[in-house]
Design an enzyme around this catalytic site. Structure first.
Site, PDB file in Angstrom:
ATOM      1  N   GLY A 101       0.831  -1.210   0.000  1.00 45.43           N
ATOM      2  CA  GLY A 101       0.000   0.000   0.000  1.00 45.43           C
ATOM      3  C   GLY A 101       0.856   1.247   0.000  1.00 45.43           C
ATOM      4  O   GLY A 101       0.558   2.232   0.686  1.00 45.43           O
ATOM      5  N   ALA A 102       1.926   1.226  -0.797  1.00 46.23           N
ATOM      6  CA  ALA A 102       2.937   2.293  -0.719  1.00 46.23           C
ATOM      7  C   ALA A 102       2.817   3.338  -1.824  1.00 46.23           C
ATOM      8  O   ALA A 102       3.721   4.152  -2.007  1.00 46.23           O
ATOM      9  CB  ALA A 102       4.335   1.670  -0.724  1.00 46.23           C
ATOM     10  N   ASN A 158       0.517  -2.798   5.208  1.00 44.49           N
ATOM     11  CA  ASN A 158      -0.122  -1.487   5.338  1.00 44.49           C
ATOM     12  C   ASN A 158      -1.305  -1.327   4.372  1.00 44.49           C
ATOM     13  O   ASN A 158      -2.219  -0.556   4.636  1.00 44.49           O
ATOM     14  CB  ASN A 158       0.950  -0.411   5.071  1.00 44.49           C
ATOM     15  CG  ASN A 158       0.373   0.965   4.885  1.00 44.49           C
ATOM     16  OD1 ASN A 158      -0.020   1.618   5.838  1.00 44.49           O
ATOM     17  ND2 ASN A 158       0.309   1.427   3.636  1.00 44.49           N
ATOM     18  N   SER A 195      -5.726  -0.415  13.435  1.00 47.18           N
ATOM     19  CA  SER A 195      -6.301   0.927  13.549  1.00 47.18           C
ATOM     20  C   SER A 195      -6.840   1.138  14.958  1.00 47.18           C
ATOM     21  O   SER A 195      -7.425   0.217  15.558  1.00 47.18           O
ATOM     22  CB  SER A 195      -7.446   1.084  12.545  1.00 47.18           C
ATOM     23  OG  SER A 195      -8.228   2.214  12.870  1.00 47.18           O
ATOM     24  N   TYR A 245     -14.903  -2.101   8.628  1.00 45.85           N
ATOM     25  CA  TYR A 245     -13.497  -1.728   8.750  1.00 45.85           C
ATOM     26  C   TYR A 245     -12.968  -2.097  10.145  1.00 45.85           C
ATOM     27  O   TYR A 245     -11.887  -2.672  10.284  1.00 45.85           O
ATOM     28  CB  TYR A 245     -13.361  -0.224   8.491  1.00 45.85           C
ATOM     29  CG  TYR A 245     -11.959   0.314   8.617  1.00 45.85           C
ATOM     30  CD1 TYR A 245     -11.019   0.133   7.602  1.00 45.85           C
ATOM     31  CD2 TYR A 245     -11.560   1.021   9.759  1.00 45.85           C
ATOM     32  CE1 TYR A 245      -9.723   0.637   7.721  1.00 45.85           C
ATOM     33  CE2 TYR A 245     -10.270   1.520   9.884  1.00 45.85           C
ATOM     34  CZ  TYR A 245      -9.364   1.329   8.855  1.00 45.85           C
ATOM     35  OH  TYR A 245      -8.082   1.822   8.981  1.00 45.85           O
ATOM     36  N   VAL A 246     -13.756  -1.777  11.165  1.00 48.72           N
ATOM     37  CA  VAL A 246     -13.348  -2.080  12.551  1.00 48.72           C
ATOM     38  C   VAL A 246     -13.161  -3.586  12.731  1.00 48.72           C
ATOM     39  O   VAL A 246     -12.177  -4.044  13.323  1.00 48.72           O
ATOM     40  CB  VAL A 246     -14.396  -1.513  13.545  1.00 48.72           C
ATOM     41  CG1 VAL A 246     -14.127  -2.017  14.951  1.00 48.72           C
ATOM     42  CG2 VAL A 246     -14.382   0.012  13.517  1.00 48.72           C
ATOM     43  N   ALA A 247     -14.098  -4.371  12.176  1.00 46.01           N
ATOM     44  CA  ALA A 247     -13.990  -5.834  12.279  1.00 46.01           C
ATOM     45  C   ALA A 247     -12.725  -6.331  11.582  1.00 46.01           C
ATOM     46  O   ALA A 247     -12.012  -7.203  12.091  1.00 46.01           O
ATOM     47  CB  ALA A 247     -15.225  -6.493  11.662  1.00 46.01           C
TER      48      ALA A 247
END
Ligand SMILES: NC(=O)c1ccc[n+]([C@@H]2O[C@H](COP(=O)([O-])OP(=O)(O)OC[C@H]3O[C@@H](n4cnc5c(N)ncnc54)[C@H](O)[C@@H]3O)[C@@H](O)[C@H]2O)c1
Length: 254
Positions: free
Chosen positions: A12-13, A87, A142, A155-157
């Site tokens: 993810g750069a 990432n 996160s 997203y949290v999961a």
């Protein structure tokens, strides 16, 4: 034993945090493979312009064949792999909604990229770490998993799974001198974050609320995360594994 330099894959750069990792790790003497689904030659160019060593590789972290080819290329071109920063993720492009309003396709996509992608990259990098006699994996989770953001359940999961997966990987690979840790960054000012809250008014409210919740009352920048991840990649943290470090300016003390 401390090696002269580290060879590190950063997924993810193409921009955001991944680009900040690539640039700063290279400044510290690492050789970096900047990996993304989209072209990330700009990151490699930035690193090279700063006097560092970086190759760019296009890969889809959800596809085993793509990840396998990416690891082989990084190993060959860098001359071994010492570190992996997982990432890449689906983040700000996700629609925010209460958990019962989330669409199935969004749920599936975020779990596939954010969880399967971390698992696949770690799995495919493992033989190269073993060949090298050790290595370090740092997974970008996160701080939203500690807060429980009510409009971001998918997203949290996914990021909670990254945290838990890190612990399992750590127990699997410790005997080979390989470590796995995670970090949980708070709301950080990347281009992606700037588009997260939608209209300017919502952005300002989100921005102000985040700062107000912190012990250190300022916005969080990508460089606030770089040093901790670098520490976890290196031998200074040689006896730390399966751990999470929360980096959020003292918003949540857990
Ligand atoms: N910015 C923040 O506030 C914040 C806070 C906590 C955690 N994070 C996490 O930090 C990381 C980086 O965030 P960012 O703000 O730089 O976001 P970003 O969207 O700029 O970076 C994510 C990158 O992942 C890449 N990607 C997506 N799917 C991929 C795939 N299938 N294969 C390969 N690459 C893929 C994207 O192209 C993108 O370049 C993410 O894991 C994010 O969840 C960000």
């Amino acid at each position: 034993m401390e090696k002269d330099r580290k060879n590190i894959i950063v997924t993810g750069a193409a921009g955001g945090l991944g680009q900040a990792f690539a640039l700063n790790f290279a400044k510290k003497g690492a050789a970096v493979a900047a990996v993304d689904l989209v072209d990330c030659s700009k990151t490699a160019d930035l690193v090279k312009a700063a006097g560092g060593e970086c190759i760019s590789i296009k890969a889809d972290i959800t596809k085993a064949s793509s990840v396998s080819a990416m690891c082989a290329e990084a190993d060959e071109k860098l001359g071994g792999i010492d570190g992996l920063v997982n990432n890449a993720a689906i983040y700000a492009s996700l629609k925010m909604a209460p958990f019962d309003m989330i669409e199935e396709k969004d749920w599936d996509l975020v779990l596939e990229v954010n969880v399967k992608g971390v698992w696949l990259c770690s799995k495919e990098a493992l033989p190269y770490f073993k060949k090298r006699g050790g290595g370090s994996i740092v997974n970008i989770s996160s701080a939203s998993i500690l807060e429980g953001n009510p409009y971001f359940a998918h997203y949290v999961a996914s990021k909670g799974a990254v945290w838990a997966l890190t612990r399992s990987i750590a127990r699997n690979v410790g005997e080979y001198g390989i470590r796995a840790n995670s970090v949980t960054p708070g709301y950080t000012m990347t281009d992606a974050s700037k588009g997260l809250a939608g209209d300017p008014e919502s952005f300002k409210k989100n921005y102000d609320d985040n700062i107000a919740a912190r012990a250190i009352k300022r916005a969080m920048e990508p460089n606030d995360i770089v040093g901790t991840v670098w520490f976890l990649l290196n031998d200074e943290s040689a006896f730390i594994t399966g751990q999470n470090i929360n980096i959020d300016g003292g918003s949540i003390h857990y």
